[in-house]
Design a protein around this motif. Sequence first.
Motif, PDB file in Angstrom:
ATOM      1  N   ASP A 196       0.830  -1.208   0.000  1.00 29.41           N
ATOM      2  CA  ASP A 196       0.000   0.000   0.000  1.00 29.41           C
ATOM      3  C   ASP A 196       0.865   1.259   0.000  1.00 29.41           C
ATOM      4  O   ASP A 196       0.544   2.248  -0.680  1.00 29.41           O
ATOM      5  CB  ASP A 196      -0.925   0.010   1.213  1.00 29.41           C
ATOM      6  N   ASP A 223       0.919   3.933  -3.228  1.00 29.77           N
ATOM      7  CA  ASP A 223       0.468   5.312  -3.031  1.00 29.77           C
ATOM      8  C   ASP A 223       1.458   6.330  -3.575  1.00 29.77           C
ATOM      9  O   ASP A 223       1.137   7.524  -3.672  1.00 29.77           O
ATOM     10  CB  ASP A 223       0.223   5.576  -1.541  1.00 29.77           C
ATOM     11  N   GLU A 254     -11.991  -8.303  -9.532  1.00 32.50           N
ATOM     12  CA  GLU A 254     -13.004  -7.261  -9.693  1.00 32.50           C
ATOM     13  C   GLU A 254     -14.415  -7.798  -9.504  1.00 32.50           C
ATOM     14  O   GLU A 254     -15.278  -7.116  -8.940  1.00 32.50           O
ATOM     15  CB  GLU A 254     -12.892  -6.633 -11.083  1.00 32.50           C
ATOM     16  N   ASP A 273     -12.893   0.020  -1.136  1.00 29.64           N
ATOM     17  CA  ASP A 273     -12.386   1.273  -1.724  1.00 29.64           C
ATOM     18  C   ASP A 273     -11.918   1.111  -3.161  1.00 29.64           C
ATOM     19  O   ASP A 273     -10.938   1.723  -3.597  1.00 29.64           O
ATOM     20  CB  ASP A 273     -11.239   1.846  -0.875  1.00 29.64           C
ATOM     21  N   ASP A 274     -12.622   0.243  -3.914  1.00 26.61           N
ATOM     22  CA  ASP A 274     -12.347   0.070  -5.344  1.00 26.61           C
ATOM     23  C   ASP A 274     -10.884  -0.307  -5.592  1.00 26.61           C
ATOM     24  O   ASP A 274     -10.274   0.097  -6.580  1.00 26.61           O
ATOM     25  CB  ASP A 274     -12.688   1.363  -6.100  1.00 26.61           C
ATOM     26  N   PHE A 275     -10.330  -1.123  -4.681  1.00 26.58           N
ATOM     27  CA  PHE A 275      -8.907  -1.430  -4.779  1.00 26.58           C
ATOM     28  C   PHE A 275      -8.555  -2.190  -6.048  1.00 26.58           C
ATOM     29  O   PHE A 275      -7.497  -1.961  -6.653  1.00 26.58           O
ATOM     30  CB  PHE A 275      -8.436  -2.230  -3.561  1.00 26.58           C
ATOM     31  N   ARG A 277      -8.091   0.209  -8.854  1.00 21.19           N
ATOM     32  CA  ARG A 277      -6.915   1.053  -8.622  1.00 21.19           C
ATOM     33  C   ARG A 277      -5.625   0.274  -8.848  1.00 21.19           C
ATOM     34  O   ARG A 277      -4.637   0.817  -9.357  1.00 21.19           O
ATOM     35  CB  ARG A 277      -6.945   1.619  -7.197  1.00 21.19           C
ATOM     36  N   GLU A 278      -5.634  -1.009  -8.499  1.00 20.16           N
ATOM     37  CA  GLU A 278      -4.447  -1.832  -8.719  1.00 20.16           C
ATOM     38  C   GLU A 278      -4.176  -2.015 -10.209  1.00 20.16           C
ATOM     39  O   GLU A 278      -3.014  -1.984 -10.652  1.00 20.16           O
ATOM     40  CB  GLU A 278      -4.621  -3.192  -8.039  1.00 20.16           C
ATOM     41  N   ASP A 295      -5.023   0.088 -12.615  1.00 25.49           N
ATOM     42  CA  ASP A 295      -4.508   1.368 -13.109  1.00 25.49           C
ATOM     43  C   ASP A 295      -3.026   1.531 -12.770  1.00 25.49           C
ATOM     44  O   ASP A 295      -2.234   2.014 -13.587  1.00 25.49           O
ATOM     45  CB  ASP A 295      -5.310   2.529 -12.507  1.00 25.49           C
ATOM     46  N   TRP A 296      -2.653   1.138 -11.572  1.00 27.46           N
ATOM     47  CA  TRP A 296      -1.250   1.222 -11.145  1.00 27.46           C
ATOM     48  C   TRP A 296      -0.362   0.308 -11.994  1.00 27.46           C
ATOM     49  O   TRP A 296       0.711   0.701 -12.453  1.00 27.46           O
ATOM     50  CB  TRP A 296      -1.167   0.846  -9.663  1.00 27.46           C
TER      51      TRP A 296
END
Length: 442
Positions: free
Chosen positions: A125, A129, A182, A192-194, A197-198, A200-201
């Motif tokens: 995490d 970030d 997903e 939190d929509d992880f 986000r993962e 996208d990262w």
Amino acid sequence: MPANVLTDGIQPARLTPAEYEQNFADLHAPLDPHEALVAADRCYFCHDAPCITACPTEIDIPLFIRQIATGTPEAAARTIFDQNILGGMCARVCPTETLCEQACVREAAEGKPVLIGQLQRYATDILMDKAAHPYERAALSGKKIAVVGAGPAGLAAAHRLAMLGHDVVVMDAHEKSGGLNEYGIAAYKSTDDFAAREVDWLLQIGGIEIKHGMAFGRDVTLADLQLEYDAVFLGMGLGGVNGLGLEGADKSGMSDAVDFIADLRQASDLSALPVGRDVVVIGGGMTAVDAAVQAKLLGALNVTLVYRRSRARMNASVYEQDLAASKGVRIITNASPVAVHGNGAVREVEFEYTDDDLTPTGQTVRLAADQVFAAIGQTLQGEDLPKLERGKIKVSATGLTSLKGVWAGGDCATGGDDLTVTAVAEGRDAALDIHASLMGGA
């Protein structure tokens, strides 16, 4: 009849907004820096660490924990991501209680392992970030690889191939990337929509194009991909579901657990999701447990999970079974469904008790039900596939199929357990083999 009642007791908005928020909060709150240091201090930093062997992606666990202990969590995250680019999600959903933490020397000595999964989440995490992606691409190879499926196996393969300098096109039937991460896991495990986000990262590495709405067999064929690309990786998972095969299984209130979980994961308002008063889930794996627990968290009064064999034979871990029980789910074992009763809509499900070898005992039981979820396994879909074995694509240790230039991994292949972490390992290893094949063994 109240306006929000759909039919037969299946209705939304059974709970208050505060109850939904509490029920679907993060299953394990993230460690703060002090908690992480205390947890890391319990590691023995074993030389021949059994936890590494127990990890399908072979992360150097003692090393990353030592890096946390010495105040360098970003370095710890690099150690994790070098082996498992989806280490953030695996830290949340991996059954560590049956893998690395079960093998932990502290577990053997004290019955209390080092918190490997939570420490992994702490480190990953922090690095995720950061603004900059920690990896760069090698010199471009001029090769183009097709990846079918934007789930854990496909994403892991795509990222490693992009790192090695190849251009990658990922095709997925869904509107979002992530696959199982997903659409297929409990909402309280990934908040939190992880998952999005993962992804996208991960895509910040560059060189990866994702095409959504591209179903394998409908919009693209394997023959087409073989002609257009230098190599193909199949990681589309298992798109079909096994049916109960019972008379009455088409009644109102009967549905597949995977669809229920997917709908819940994509819901923006949990209070809009209808759930029954008396819910029965048929199955003994992780999907069955996730469906049962979430039905209870949505406000179902009675939730019963029924499995045809004993608890010891359930695919869901003891930890997951205990989690379900702690949330109020009743678990009945050694019972097979034999009939669905009701006039148009399900009212009861009849089960026959069995021995552990599925021999019927002649004793039956009926469970009241207005909503039933079947979670009895999924199946591979597609035509003109490479050679199959036990209903999956047969692969070598590095994911090579019976067709030249075609690799496979994840749930659709025979490589290993149907786990996110195993799929990541198979995608990564296939990518390395694809690279070696395309570059002449380099």
